[in-house]
Design a protein around this motif. Structure first.
Motif, PDB file in Angstrom:
ATOM      1  N   GLU A 194      76.595  99.498  81.888  1.00  0.00           N
ATOM      2  CA  GLU A 194      76.207  98.170  82.357  1.00  0.00           C
ATOM      3  C   GLU A 194      77.057  97.138  81.610  1.00  0.00           C
ATOM      4  N   PHE A 195      78.316  97.028  82.029  1.00  0.00           N
ATOM      5  CA  PHE A 195      79.278  96.254  81.255  1.00  0.00           C
ATOM      6  C   PHE A 195      79.042  94.748  81.348  1.00  0.00           C
ATOM      7  N   ALA A 196      78.515  94.260  82.457  1.00  0.00           N
ATOM      8  CA  ALA A 196      78.204  92.828  82.541  1.00  0.00           C
ATOM      9  C   ALA A 196      77.133  92.456  81.526  1.00  0.00           C
ATOM     10  N   ASN A 197      76.109  93.309  81.391  1.00  0.00           N
ATOM     11  CA  ASN A 197      75.070  93.058  80.384  1.00  0.00           C
ATOM     12  C   ASN A 197      75.621  93.225  78.971  1.00  0.00           C
ATOM     13  N   ALA A 198      76.509  94.210  78.790  1.00  0.00           N
ATOM     14  CA  ALA A 198      77.138  94.383  77.473  1.00  0.00           C
ATOM     15  C   ALA A 198      77.922  93.137  77.093  1.00  0.00           C
ATOM     16  N   LEU A 199      78.590  92.534  78.071  1.00  0.00           N
ATOM     17  CA  LEU A 199      79.346  91.305  77.802  1.00  0.00           C
ATOM     18  C   LEU A 199      78.409  90.183  77.360  1.00  0.00           C
ATOM     19  N   THR A 200      77.258  90.085  77.990  1.00  0.00           N
ATOM     20  CA  THR A 200      76.274  89.078  77.585  1.00  0.00           C
ATOM     21  C   THR A 200      75.870  89.279  76.128  1.00  0.00           C
ATOM     22  N   VAL A 201      75.649  90.522  75.738  1.00  0.00           N
ATOM     23  CA  VAL A 201      75.234  90.790  74.357  1.00  0.00           C
ATOM     24  C   VAL A 201      76.358  90.461  73.379  1.00  0.00           C
ATOM     25  N   VAL A 202      77.597  90.777  73.738  1.00  0.00           N
ATOM     26  CA  VAL A 202      78.717  90.423  72.863  1.00  0.00           C
ATOM     27  C   VAL A 202      78.752  88.918  72.644  1.00  0.00           C
ATOM     28  N   HIS A 203      78.518  88.149  73.709  1.00  0.00           N
ATOM     29  CA  HIS A 203      78.498  86.691  73.550  1.00  0.00           C
ATOM     30  C   HIS A 203      77.324  86.250  72.678  1.00  0.00           C
ATOM     31  N   MET A 204      76.209  86.957  72.755  1.00  0.00           N
ATOM     32  CA  MET A 204      75.096  86.650  71.855  1.00  0.00           C
ATOM     33  C   MET A 204      75.509  86.860  70.399  1.00  0.00           C
ATOM     34  N   ILE A 205      76.158  88.002  70.136  1.00  0.00           N
ATOM     35  CA  ILE A 205      76.585  88.282  68.761  1.00  0.00           C
ATOM     36  C   ILE A 205      77.604  87.258  68.299  1.00  0.00           C
ATOM     37  N   LEU A 206      78.515  86.870  69.181  1.00  0.00           N
ATOM     38  CA  LEU A 206      79.533  85.892  68.803  1.00  0.00           C
ATOM     39  C   LEU A 206      78.936  84.500  68.580  1.00  0.00           C
ATOM     40  N   THR A 207      77.766  84.249  69.143  1.00  0.00           N
ATOM     41  CA  THR A 207      77.065  83.003  68.817  1.00  0.00           C
ATOM     42  C   THR A 207      76.650  82.999  67.355  1.00  0.00           C
ATOM     43  N   ILE A 208      76.287  84.184  66.856  1.00  0.00           N
ATOM     44  CA  ILE A 208      75.875  84.322  65.452  1.00  0.00           C
ATOM     45  C   ILE A 208      77.090  84.478  64.540  1.00  0.00           C
ATOM     46  N   LEU A 209      78.097  85.220  65.002  1.00  0.00           N
ATOM     47  CA  LEU A 209      79.300  85.513  64.215  1.00  0.00           C
ATOM     48  C   LEU A 209      80.537  85.009  64.958  1.00  0.00           C
ATOM     49  N   PRO A 210      80.729  83.716  64.995  1.00  0.00           N
ATOM     50  CA  PRO A 210      81.867  83.183  65.753  1.00  0.00           C
ATOM     51  C   PRO A 210      83.202  83.726  65.234  1.00  0.00           C
ATOM     52  N   ASP A 211      84.071  84.080  66.152  1.00  0.00           N
ATOM     53  CA  ASP A 211      85.426  84.528  65.826  1.00  0.00           C
ATOM     54  C   ASP A 211      85.477  85.850  65.071  1.00  0.00           C
TER      55      ASP A 211
END
Length: 267
Positions: A194-211
């Motif tokens: 479920e790569f679209a959902n995986a992408l959402t989670v990556v963006h969640m993590i990047l909200t916490i750990l930018p860059d």
């Protein structure tokens, strides 16, 4: 993508459990029904354990959570997202230890038992302090551990590669808990394809750990699986520049060179 509930985890503005409910809502429109059901169970659990105090109440809570309510470890060798997202763990009564720990922690809060998430190799434990003694709960099965058992488990998990120290067994802050949880969820969605959902989670993590270069690398991988090669190139290039000595960087360099080479079709 914008996740306002993840923007201030360094300051712990919101309770961790409220953030986790929001994460579930991001993927399931019916999430609130399961959350409401769970709080009804917690109210009943608090009443059922009220006659006990201290460690006795903790044991009564554990018994009710794992035996009466029937929460258990995920049966699959590689768990999918339904074993991590809290609303689905509530519905199915099975989940990974990190999810069980967070649900049990909330059950403890309702019963007047403050349980702290402890950073531990493999998966987190919960700690309960009572009368100058610390007790640890294994969220996999509810086993109640004391100090010596925790030390022995640490040695087993690390295969004696590290010398045990209590300084290494720390109470996890909200940021660490959320990153650990979301990382498990990311891998689960990838395993589920479920790569679209995986992408959402990556963006969640990047909200916490930018860059963060490793999360950006993972975003590149997910984008590649979603046939967004141009965006994946940018993410892979960033990772290679930021982490040139990482073992995966050389492979990504070769991949980027291959993509940059014109493909000729023979007729």
């Amino acid at each position: 993508m914008h996740f306002s509930y993840l923007e201030h985890v360094d300051r712990e503005v919101l309770p961790t459990i409220e953030i986790l409910w929001e994460v579930s809502r991001a993927f399931h429109s019916d999430s609130d029904r399961y959350v409401a059901d769970y709080y009804q169970l917690l109210s009943e659990t608090a009443e059922a354990t009220a006659e006990h105090t201290g460690v006795d109440r903790l044991q009564a809570l554990i018994d009710r959570f794992y035996f009466t309510l029937g929460f258990s470890d995920a049966p699959e060798p590689v768990a999918g997202s339904k074993r991590i997202l809290l609303d689905r763990v509530i519905s199915l009564r099975t989940g990974l230890p990190v999810s069980l720990a967070l649900l049990l922690q909330e059950a403890g809060a309702y019963a007047g038992l403050p349980l702290e998430v402890v950073d531990f190799p493999g998966y987190p434990l919960l700690r309960f302090d009572w009368q100058q003694q610390s007790y640890f709960v294994d969220p996999l099965n509810g086993e109640l551990l004391e100090n010596r058992q925790v030390e022995e488990r640490f040695i087993d998990v690390t295969e004696d590669a590290l010398d045990f120290s209590w300084d290494m067994i720390e109470i996890a802050d909200q940021k660490s808990v959320l990153v650990r949880y979301l990382t498990e969820l990311k891998h689960a969605f990838i395993n589920d394809l479920e790569f679209a959902n995986a992408l959402t989670v990556v963006h969640m993590i990047l909200t916490i750990l930018p860059d963060d270069p490793y999360e950006i690398r993972d975003r590149g991988y997910v984008l590649e699986e979603l046939d967004c090669q141009r965006a994946a190139v940018d993410d892979y290039q960033y990772f290679v520049e930021q982490c040139p000595d990482d073992p995966s960087a050389q492979l990504l360099r070769l991949q980027l060179e291959t993509w940059a080479t014109p493909q000729h079709t023979l007729h």
